[in-house]
Design an enzyme around this catalytic site. Structure first.
Site, PDB file in Angstrom:
ATOM      1  N   HIS A 117     108.932  75.522 -19.462  1.00 45.60           N
ATOM      2  CA  HIS A 117     109.204  75.839 -18.057  1.00 45.60           C
ATOM      3  C   HIS A 117     109.108  77.334 -17.835  1.00 45.60           C
ATOM      4  O   HIS A 117     109.074  78.131 -18.777  1.00 45.60           O
ATOM      5  CB  HIS A 117     110.594  75.349 -17.655  1.00 45.60           C
ATOM      6  N   TYR A 157     116.251 105.248 -30.605  1.00 46.75           N
ATOM      7  CA  TYR A 157     115.261 106.161 -30.036  1.00 46.75           C
ATOM      8  C   TYR A 157     114.577 105.545 -28.816  1.00 46.75           C
ATOM      9  O   TYR A 157     114.370 106.225 -27.804  1.00 46.75           O
ATOM     10  CB  TYR A 157     114.217 106.522 -31.094  1.00 46.75           C
ATOM     11  N   ALA A 183     123.145  70.208 -13.472  1.00 45.56           N
ATOM     12  CA  ALA A 183     124.530  70.667 -13.356  1.00 45.56           C
ATOM     13  C   ALA A 183     125.117  70.420 -11.971  1.00 45.56           C
ATOM     14  O   ALA A 183     126.332  70.229 -11.823  1.00 45.56           O
ATOM     15  CB  ALA A 183     124.613  72.153 -13.702  1.00 45.56           C
ATOM     16  N   PHE A 231     113.040  95.711 -32.714  1.00 47.57           N
ATOM     17  CA  PHE A 231     114.217  96.010 -31.908  1.00 47.57           C
ATOM     18  C   PHE A 231     113.944  97.256 -31.070  1.00 47.57           C
ATOM     19  O   PHE A 231     113.464  98.270 -31.596  1.00 47.57           O
ATOM     20  CB  PHE A 231     115.448  96.241 -32.797  1.00 47.57           C
TER      21      PHE A 231
END
Length: 364
Positions: free
Chosen positions: A177, A330, A72, A326
């Protein structure tokens, strides 16, 4: 009514960890995890994850991590043939950031945060991951980690080496990587582990994770793989379904302190673990992993005997390649909770073959 016998639940018979909820203590984090193994039987109608792509091109001129590609910032990568380290083009830490102003109230505090961020490519091919690399190639990764820990640790107190593998763990590029962030401060996890390990050595006269490795090597029930210098366990206090802890057998504080044979055996045990991970659901297994060792920089001159080098692996998958755990509700508002026992997870990983499923398919 007669009192329940010791070790029995009221009206539920004797306690069995594989069936009855209970809490387990994590001495490394000084917190608790709720184990609710019976919940893994519940039906799932929630989100299904998209499996990782199997058709990643070996070389892509538009992939900024590939040899010869343009990143970039306009820089062109060399035609590297092994590992390749370069400054992160979008660093979270910079060495020359200005200091924040003094706080005018104790509830609004800010502190300086400086550092450097690097990216390390493991291999020039985008279609490989660590479990599919050769042992010499993985050993080269280990050596590069140690070199970076030494180089950056000469001035920075904390050098965090970590790999996010798979889009599920926020990895934005499939090329193999990792990242290395060196900071002018001890991050939260480092400060916590420093405190708990220091306290354990003071109270028990032995480093916590050295004693823990010796215990797990004898007990075997949470052991996944082992060799002469290393062992991998699903820790007694694991939070993520197939979380593992990679531990050396001898007392060693930092990556750069490993001997040649320990580095060879580290490459071997990493390959064996990661092959088992991929074989679990026959998918390129997502995870976040990272190394924790004694602080560096000014701490190099201090007594850090309470530290024991170790690596954490945190994979999210629970039931299949498309069903993940997930950490919400709680877990966010009360405490961590897991849906199968660490012993069940270890047994399942331990029983898996150590030949990668892709190589088995090639042999057929």
């Amino acid at each position: 009514m007669e009192p329940s016998p010791a070790g029995a639940e009221e009206g539920g018979g004797r306690f069995r960890a594989s069936e009855h909820q209970h809490a387990r203590y994590n001495p490394l984090r000084d917190d608790w995890v709720l184990v609710s193994a019976h919940r893994v039987k519940r039906p799932w109608q929630g989100q299904l994850e998209k499996p990782p792509p199997e058709d990643v091109p070996r070389w892509d001129p538009n992939n900024p991590l590939c040899p010869g590609a343009t990143r970039a910032n306009g820089e062109v990568n060399p035609q590297y043939e092994g590992t390749f380290v370069f400054p992160n083009d979008f660093p979270a830490l910079q060495p020359d950031a200005p200091e924040p102003d003094d706080s005018d109230h104790p509830l609004f505090q800010a502190a300086p945060a400086r550092g450097v961020c690097k990216v390390m490519c493991f291999h020039p091919w985008s279609d490989l991951t660590l479990p599919l690399m050769s042992l010499p190639e993985i050993r080269a990764v280990v050596d590069a980690w140690a070199e970076l820990a030494t180089e950056l640790g000469a001035s920075y107190p904390w050098v965090q080496i970590f790999e996010n593998k798979g889009a599920m763990m926020g990895c934005s590029n499939p090329h193999p990587h990792c990242q290395v962030w060196a900071s002018s401060f001890l991050p939260n996890e480092a400060r916590l582990e420093d405190r708990t390990q220091r306290q354990h050595l003071s109270q028990h006269g032995v480093p916590m994770l050295l004693e823990y490795a010796e215990q797990e090597a004898r007990r075997k029930e949470r052991l996944v793989v082992e060799n002469a210098d290393w062992l991998v366990v699903v820790p007694y206090w694991a939070t993520w379904p197939y979380q593992t802890l990679l531990l050396p057998r001898r007392h060693v504080c930092r990556l750069q302190d490993l001997s040649d044979s320990e580095r060879d055996n580290l490459a071997s045990i990493m390959q064996r673990l990661l092959i088992k991970y991929d074989n679990l659901f026959e998918v390129s297994f997502p995870y976040s992993m990272g190394w924790h060792g004694a602080p560096t920089g000014p701490y190099l001159e201090e007594d850090c005997r309470h530290w024991q080098l170790h690596a954490h692996y945190y994979p999210p998958l629970l039931r299949s390649a498309t069903v993940r755990k997930f950490m919400v509700g709680y877990e966010m508002l009360a405490q961590a909770q897991r849906d199968l026992t660490p012993e069940q997870a270890a047994e399942r990983l331990r029983s898996l073959p150590e030949v990668h499923y892709k190589k088995r398919a090639e042999e057929v």
